[in-house]
Design an enzyme around this catalytic site. Structure first.
Site, PDB file in Angstrom:
ATOM      1  N   TYR A   6       0.940  -1.056  -0.005  1.00  0.00           N
ATOM      2  CA  TYR A   6       0.050  -0.177  -0.233  1.00  0.00           C
ATOM      3  C   TYR A   6       0.799   1.271  -0.020  1.00  0.00           C
ATOM      4  O   TYR A   6       1.813   1.395   0.906  1.00  0.00           O
ATOM      5  CB  TYR A   6      -1.029   0.029   1.326  1.00  0.00           C
ATOM      6  CG  TYR A   6      -1.934  -0.988   1.335  1.00  0.00           C
ATOM      7  CD1 TYR A   6      -1.567  -2.248   1.827  1.00  0.00           C
ATOM      8  CD2 TYR A   6      -3.275  -0.622   1.017  1.00  0.00           C
ATOM      9  CE1 TYR A   6      -2.802  -3.229   1.885  1.00  0.00           C
ATOM     10  CE2 TYR A   6      -4.324  -1.532   1.024  1.00  0.00           C
ATOM     11  CZ  TYR A   6      -3.838  -2.769   1.417  1.00  0.00           C
ATOM     12  OH  TYR A   6      -5.305  -3.797   1.719  1.00  0.00           O
TER      13      TYR A   6
ATOM     14  N   PRO B  60     -12.372   0.448  -0.514  1.00  0.00           N
ATOM     15  CA  PRO B  60     -11.576  -1.060  -0.493  1.00  0.00           C
ATOM     16  C   PRO B  60     -10.430  -0.936   0.232  1.00  0.00           C
ATOM     17  O   PRO B  60      -9.797  -1.904   0.200  1.00  0.00           O
ATOM     18  CB  PRO B  60     -11.511  -1.000  -1.923  1.00  0.00           C
ATOM     19  CG  PRO B  60     -11.889   0.277  -2.642  1.00  0.00           C
ATOM     20  CD  PRO B  60     -12.361   0.988  -1.815  1.00  0.00           C
TER      21      PRO B  60
ATOM     22  N   LYS C 133     -12.153  -4.905   3.378  1.00  0.00           N
ATOM     23  CA  LYS C 133     -13.429  -5.132   4.256  1.00  0.00           C
ATOM     24  C   LYS C 133     -14.708  -5.672   3.664  1.00  0.00           C
ATOM     25  O   LYS C 133     -15.469  -6.339   4.445  1.00  0.00           O
ATOM     26  CB  LYS C 133     -13.719  -4.371   5.600  1.00  0.00           C
ATOM     27  CG  LYS C 133     -12.632  -3.993   6.440  1.00  0.00           C
ATOM     28  CD  LYS C 133     -12.511  -5.196   7.644  1.00  0.00           C
ATOM     29  CE  LYS C 133     -10.948  -5.227   7.947  1.00  0.00           C
ATOM     30  NZ  LYS C 133     -10.396  -6.608   7.874  1.00  0.00           N
TER      31      LYS C 133
ATOM     32  N   TYR D 147      -6.874  -5.570  10.095  1.00  0.00           N
ATOM     33  CA  TYR D 147      -6.751  -5.934   9.027  1.00  0.00           C
ATOM     34  C   TYR D 147      -6.920  -7.463   8.767  1.00  0.00           C
ATOM     35  O   TYR D 147      -7.573  -7.879   7.770  1.00  0.00           O
ATOM     36  CB  TYR D 147      -5.327  -5.580   8.521  1.00  0.00           C
ATOM     37  CG  TYR D 147      -5.314  -5.798   6.816  1.00  0.00           C
ATOM     38  CD1 TYR D 147      -5.361  -4.716   6.076  1.00  0.00           C
ATOM     39  CD2 TYR D 147      -4.964  -7.082   6.234  1.00  0.00           C
ATOM     40  CE1 TYR D 147      -5.346  -4.738   4.703  1.00  0.00           C
ATOM     41  CE2 TYR D 147      -4.631  -7.058   4.703  1.00  0.00           C
ATOM     42  CZ  TYR D 147      -5.041  -5.940   4.123  1.00  0.00           C
ATOM     43  OH  TYR D 147      -4.857  -6.100   2.671  1.00  0.00           O
TER      44      TYR D 147
END
Ligand code: APR
Ligand code: PHB
Length: 395
Positions: free
Chosen positions: A204, A296, A300, A388
């Protein structure tokens, strides 16, 4: 008019509706699933692909996890990148061994459709004009049109698993709905490419040019996303522009970057947070995207849908086995609690990683300080990791 009779009428054959039908089948509870799209469309629709441990456990324990066990890619950690460097977050070490599994949502849907067909229970594709009715009383009905013929299903309960644009939430009078919503001033352009993943775990990336995400679908397929305007047209993004932008946002100072290859799928999605309260209206229960949408970034959406239907299936089972309505009565409150935790997490990941168009210099510095704290504090990393990988499904 031909009237069908079932115990639970399920609207929508996405992951939520199909999993609910499957769990009910295992308990001997009858259902009919109504879907307005074709089987091919539902299977081929490309969506997210990160399964929490709870989703993997649910698929495995309910007997639809064989291919997931073989082909799913277990990831113990993720990378958070900024200022040209990747920082590893070892989620398994921080959560007592919990992990996520990368397995496309469309693969989940394919496995669940196969299980449904094997069960012999009804699944109707390409139905039109689905109308949930009478859910405030004791004998709800769902009207629909199939092959031009009007039909009705008489049932005990209706499960609204028909996604954000579905008909079930719409069929509730507006004054009974409390809606909480936030739209983000950006979208994601996502691609699938024939390229070997160049990292074993997701990356990310917060970048001045905007967020980017490296993910994958298989040992041969890389999935990549980049932040774009919410109303961006794909026409403005020929493949070469996509790769140029991804290189700028994902290439690290140590030379790491995604492998490139032929792009075989492209799409743009908007980013929204949305919750409707309550999730139950008499004998109508909403589950999954019909009740809530998350951006997104926290991965989840699918997992929340699975947690909802796991709880709803347990509540319905209890009702049919003992007559107790305890599970049905607590469904909305318990599901909303998990939903709001996921909303908070998804909003936090989104605002930490994206560049809003109106960002001030202060906001940018604060964002970098947040990232700096995150990757240097075990407490902060544990908080990310816990959210997460997700907590166990309660039922
Ligand atoms: N009648 C019948 N079916 C409908 C109707 C309708 N009026 N409206 C929508 N549907 C169907 C859609 O075509 C879709 O197949 O309902 C299904 C809803 O599925 P999803 O949108 O996939 O929602 P859900 O099952 O809740 O899955 C959760 O997780 O990754 C996220 O947003 C992503 O789809 C994902 C979600
Ligand atoms: C994906 O692989 O599609 C994916 C991964 C992580 C996200 C969202 C989507 O946060």
């Amino acid at each position: 008019m031909p009237v069908l009779r079932t115990q639970v009428a399920i609207v929508g054959a996405g992951p939520a509706g199909l999993m609910l039908g499957h769990l009910l089948h295992l308990r001997g509870i009858d259902s009919v699933i109504l879907e307005n799209r074709s089987r091919e469309y539902v299977i081929e629709r490309v969506r997210a692909g990160v399964l929490e441990q709870g989703t993997v456990d649910l698929m495995t324990s309910s007997g639809v996890g064989d291919r997931l066990q073989r082909e799913g890619m277990r990831h113990d950690g993720i990378y958070i990148a900024f200022d040209g460097a990747r920082h590893h977050i070892d989620m398994a070490a921080l959560t007592g061994g919990r992990a996520i599994t990368v397995y496309g949502q469309n693969e989940v849907v394919k496995d669940l459709i196969a299980a449904r067909i094997e069960s012999g229970r009804p699944l109707h594709f390409e139905v039109e004009q689905v109308r949930p009715q009478g859910f405030d009383g004791t004998s709800p009905l769902v009207g629909f049109v199939e092959n031009g013929e009007r039909r009705e299903i008489a049932c005990d309960f209706i499960a609204g698993c028909d996604g954000f644009h579905g008909v079930c939430r719409e069929s509730v009078p507006a004054d009974r709905l409390n809606v909480y919503e936030r739209e983000y001033p950006f979208g994601w352009l996502g691609i699938l490419a024939h390229a070997r993943p160049s990292s074993a775990e997701l990356v990310y990336s917060n970048h001045r040019r905007g967020f980017a995400l490296f993910s994958m679908r298989s040992p041969q397929v890389t999935r990549l996303y980049l932040q774009c305007a919410p109303d961006e047209s794909l026409d403005a993004w020929p493949d070469e522009r996509i790769w140029t932008e991804l290189r700028l946002r994902l290439e690290m100072a140590d030379g790491w970057r995604p492998n490139e290859g032929e792009i075989f799928q492209k799409g743009i999605t908007g980013m929204r947070s949305f919750v409707v309260e309550p999730m139950r209206f008499g004998r109508l229960f909403l589950a999954g995207d019909a009740a809530h949408i998350v951006p997104p970034t926290g991965a989840k959406g699918l997992n929340l849908a699975m947690a909802d239907v796991s709880r709803l299936a347990a509540a319905l089972t209890r009702y049919y086995e003992s007559g107790s309505e305890i599970g049905l009565d607590s469904y909305s409150e318990a599901s909303l609690r998990r939903t709001w935790r996921a909303q908070r997490f998804s909003w936090w990941m989104t605002t930490m990683l994206h560049r809003p168009p109106d960002e001030s210099a202060f906001d940018h510095k604060r964002q970098l300080a947040e990232l700096d704290y995150l990757v240097n504090s075990r407490a902060a990393m544990t908080s990310l990791a816990e959210n997460y990988v997700g907590t166990a499904f309660e039922d």
